[in-house]
Design an enzyme around this catalytic site. Structure first.
Site, PDB file in Angstrom:
ATOM      1  N   LYS A 115      73.949  -7.628  -6.431  1.00 41.03           N
ATOM      2  CA  LYS A 115      74.252  -6.215  -6.706  1.00 41.03           C
ATOM      3  C   LYS A 115      75.754  -6.043  -6.656  1.00 41.03           C
ATOM      4  O   LYS A 115      76.443  -6.723  -5.887  1.00 41.03           O
ATOM      5  CB  LYS A 115      73.601  -5.308  -5.658  1.00 41.03           C
ATOM      6  CG  LYS A 115      73.372  -3.902  -6.141  1.00 41.03           C
ATOM      7  CD  LYS A 115      72.189  -3.878  -7.083  1.00 41.03           C
ATOM      8  CE  LYS A 115      71.765  -2.486  -7.475  1.00 41.03           C
ATOM      9  NZ  LYS A 115      70.443  -2.532  -8.116  1.00 41.03           N
TER      10      LYS A 115
HETATM   11  P1  NAD Z   1      70.561   7.430 -13.010  1.00 42.89           P
HETATM   12  O1  NAD Z   1      71.992   7.556 -12.626  1.00 42.89           O
HETATM   13  O2  NAD Z   1      70.172   7.338 -14.454  1.00 42.89           O
HETATM   14  O3  NAD Z   1      69.685   8.636 -12.391  1.00 42.89           O
HETATM   15  C1  NAD Z   1      69.743   9.027 -11.051  1.00 42.89           C
HETATM   16  C2  NAD Z   1      69.175  10.442 -10.969  1.00 42.89           C
HETATM   17  O4  NAD Z   1      69.112  10.844  -9.595  1.00 42.89           O
HETATM   18  C3  NAD Z   1      70.051  11.488 -11.666  1.00 42.89           C
HETATM   19  O5  NAD Z   1      69.215  12.443 -12.273  1.00 42.89           O
HETATM   20  C4  NAD Z   1      70.828  12.100 -10.498  1.00 42.89           C
HETATM   21  O6  NAD Z   1      71.313  13.411 -10.784  1.00 42.89           O
HETATM   22  C5  NAD Z   1      69.732  12.112  -9.470  1.00 42.89           C
HETATM   23  N1  NAD Z   1      70.214  12.272  -8.099  1.00 42.89           N
HETATM   24  C6  NAD Z   1      71.300  11.754  -7.506  1.00 42.89           C
HETATM   25  N2  NAD Z   1      71.397  12.189  -6.242  1.00 42.89           N
HETATM   26  C7  NAD Z   1      70.319  12.980  -6.031  1.00 42.89           C
HETATM   27  C8  NAD Z   1      69.840  13.721  -4.928  1.00 42.89           C
HETATM   28  N3  NAD Z   1      70.498  13.733  -3.762  1.00 42.89           N
HETATM   29  N4  NAD Z   1      68.678  14.427  -5.055  1.00 42.89           N
HETATM   30  C9  NAD Z   1      68.005  14.416  -6.217  1.00 42.89           C
HETATM   31  N5  NAD Z   1      68.403  13.743  -7.309  1.00 42.89           N
HETATM   32  C10 NAD Z   1      69.558  13.041  -7.203  1.00 42.89           C
HETATM   33  O7  NAD Z   1      70.023   6.155 -12.197  1.00 42.89           O
HETATM   34  P2  NAD Z   1      68.695   5.327 -12.457  1.00 42.89           P
HETATM   35  O8  NAD Z   1      69.036   4.131 -13.266  1.00 42.89           O
HETATM   36  O9  NAD Z   1      67.596   6.246 -12.892  1.00 42.89           O
HETATM   37  O10 NAD Z   1      68.407   4.799 -10.982  1.00 42.89           O
HETATM   38  C11 NAD Z   1      67.721   5.574 -10.012  1.00 42.89           C
HETATM   39  C12 NAD Z   1      67.251   4.657  -8.885  1.00 42.89           C
HETATM   40  O11 NAD Z   1      66.399   3.643  -9.426  1.00 42.89           O
HETATM   41  C13 NAD Z   1      68.355   3.899  -8.146  1.00 42.89           C
HETATM   42  O12 NAD Z   1      67.946   3.726  -6.808  1.00 42.89           O
HETATM   43  C14 NAD Z   1      68.370   2.537  -8.827  1.00 42.89           C
HETATM   44  O13 NAD Z   1      68.891   1.523  -7.999  1.00 42.89           O
HETATM   45  C15 NAD Z   1      66.893   2.363  -9.076  1.00 42.89           C
HETATM   46  N6  NAD Z   1      66.539   1.408 -10.134  1.00 42.89           N
HETATM   47  C16 NAD Z   1      66.990   1.560 -11.402  1.00 42.89           C
HETATM   48  C17 NAD Z   1      66.603   0.657 -12.385  1.00 42.89           C
HETATM   49  C18 NAD Z   1      67.010   0.830 -13.821  1.00 42.89           C
HETATM   50  O14 NAD Z   1      66.540   0.043 -14.651  1.00 42.89           O
HETATM   51  N7  NAD Z   1      67.797   1.805 -14.159  1.00 42.89           N
HETATM   52  C19 NAD Z   1      65.793  -0.433 -12.052  1.00 42.89           C
HETATM   53  C20 NAD Z   1      65.334  -0.550 -10.736  1.00 42.89           C
HETATM   54  C21 NAD Z   1      65.713   0.369  -9.794  1.00 42.89           C
END
Ligand code: NAD
Length: 425
Positions: A115
């Site tokens: 990461k």
């Molecule tokens: P992203 O940046 O596209 O979306 C994150 C969302 O969470 C946004 O809508 C943001 O406004 C919201 N957010 C942030 N802080 C918040 C809070 N305090 N309360 C409510 N909403 C809040 O990111 P993503 O890619 O969707 O990733 C989200 C999670 O999933 C992370 O933990 C990431 O590590 C995990 N993840 C992502 C992927 C991927 O393929 N993108 C894969 C596995 C895990």
């Protein structure tokens, strides 16, 4: 005075890393692996700290802390996201890298976990600034990343464009196009169809599997989704496509709620136009804390880590929790859910759709041969169903939670390889 090596704090010892380690220790009791393997896996193999100089649009210079942590290379190159966030730290990257090791091993993908991130506020930076920062970070990491070494992917606040900048920078130095250096890149430069949707779609495949086991109809479930980004946005749409009702979603600005179900297409165009859910006129507004506590059947946590804790777990009013984000449920909350009989579908299984299709993307890039949408969706469904079955079976066999079962299956996978390889020299 001699340094007490056993108890000296290490640079990555932060609450999130301690949480990852505590989960590991809990699972070890059931994993039955050799002590030397367990000891090796408590530490990331490599943790890099950088300072990234960025020329801002006004001509001034800022130097930002950057990180890349590689937890284990036992099964293959390391793989993991890159996040831009004000809270990024070495410990956060180390925890997320360890979870990536377990996730890849659980899915039987030949990768270890990594990461990385840069501590910055991406929302205050222009596209040009983000591009300069990404390219410099890539060059700084050049000695430790590569298609056979460590393959970055998008995470919070990074996307296909970020991956394109990394791919271009790396390719410029190599002298030829190297699409396999990153995954989650645009399709025009070797990205995979269905990568963008894979994590959210995978979340719903796992939810569907759990509903089947519990004898629930997914189409009758009322859902709340925390996070309306890549993972949460797609998961919400997939839930609706399966006939479920999405009553509430939230983002960093707060949550929106409608008892009868939200119009996701309208919400999406609102966010596209206004940047967040704030001010959306067609639903009731609730705070982020309230969203988590709304009465529902399935609560999908798809925002960030450390959201359901010992403090609020007692007030969660859901039948089941699905972790789309990494590490959203703390150890204390896990214990409360176990006592309350609320199953938690663990992150390393539930959000593994992303890394699985990233792996498909890398394989396609290496082979210069590309598959279609339906084939990829089907291959993903097969891999997730296989992992889900193994987790469920182990959970019943050992009478442990799905999280512990997922960790045990993953740890055994890594341990088998490490025992065969041994410790060099
Ligand atoms: P992203 O940046 O596209 O979306 C994150 C969302 O969470 C946004 O809508 C943001 O406004 C919201 N957010 C942030 N802080 C918040 C809070 N305090 N309360 C409510 N909403 C809040 O990111 P993503 O890619 O969707 O990733 C989200 C999670 O999933 C992370 O933990 C990431 O590590 C995990 N993840 C992502 C992927 C991927 O393929 N993108 C894969 C596995 C895990």
């Amino acid at each position: 005075m001699a340094l007490d090596l056993e108890h000296a704090a290490l640079e990555w010892d932060t609450p999130l890393f301690e949480m990852a380690l505590a989960q590991f220790e809990q699972a070890l009791g059931h994993a039955d692996i050799e002590d030397f393997v367990a000891e090796r896996l408590r530490y990331p193999e490599r943790a890099v700290m950088l300072s990234v100089p960025v020329r801002l649009d006004d001509g001034s210079l800022r130097v930002l802390p950057g990180y890349r942590v590689q937890h284990s290379t036992v099964l293959g190159p390391t793989k993991g996201g890159l996040r831009y966030d004000p809270h990024v730290s070495l410990g956060e990257c180390a925890a997320l890298a360890m979870w990536m090791t377990w996730k890849c091993a659980l899915l039987k993908i030949p990768y270890g976990g990594a990461k990385g991130g840069i501590r910055c506020n991406p929302r205050e930076m222009s596209l040009d600034e983000l591009q300069r920062m990404t390219r410099r970070y890539t060059i700084e990491l050049r000695p430790v990343i590569g298609p056979e070494e460590d393959i970055p992917a998008p995470d919070m606040a990074t996307n296909a464009q970020t991956m394109a900048w990394i791919m271009d920078t790396y390719s410029m130095v190599e002298g030829h196009a190297v699409p396999e250096i990153v995954t989650g890149k645009p399709i025009s430069i070797g990205g995979s169809v269905f990568r963008q949707e894979a994590t959210g779609a995978g979340v719903v495949m796992v939810i569907e599997g759990a509903c089947d086991r519990f004898g629930w109809k997914l189409s009758e479930q009322r859902c709340v989704v925390q996070g309306f980004g890549n993972v949460g946005g797609v998961a919400a749409k997939e839930l609706v496509a399966h006939g479920a009702t999405v009553m509430a979603v939230s983002d960093i600005s707060g949550g929106v709620f409608s008892e009868g179900g939200l119009d996701l297409a309208e919400l999406e165009s609102w966010v596209e136009k206004h940047g967040s859910l704030d001010g959306y006129p067609e639903a009731e507004h609730v705070s982020n804390a309230e969203v988590l506590e709304l009465p529902c059947d399935i609560l999908v946590l798809a925002a960030l880590e450390d959201q359901v804790t010992g403090e609020n777990a007692g007030r969660i009013d859901a039948k089941m929790i699905a972790e789309g984000a990494n590490g959203p449920t703390t150890i204390e909350a896990d214990a409360i859910f176990l006592e309350r009989g609320i199953p938690v579908l663990p992150d390393i299984l539930t959000n593994a759709g992303g890394v699985t299709v990233s792996y498909f993307e890398w394989v396609q890039d290496l082979g210069r041969l590309f598959w279609g949408h339906d084939e990829i969706r089907m291959k993903l469904a097969e891999k997730l169903a296989d992992a889900f079955d193994r987790v469920w079976h182990l959970s019943e066999q050992l009478a442990i939670t799905p999280r512990q079962a997922a960790l045990v299956a993953a740890i055994r996978e890594v341990a088998g390889a490490m025992t065969a390889r041994g410790i060099y020299p």
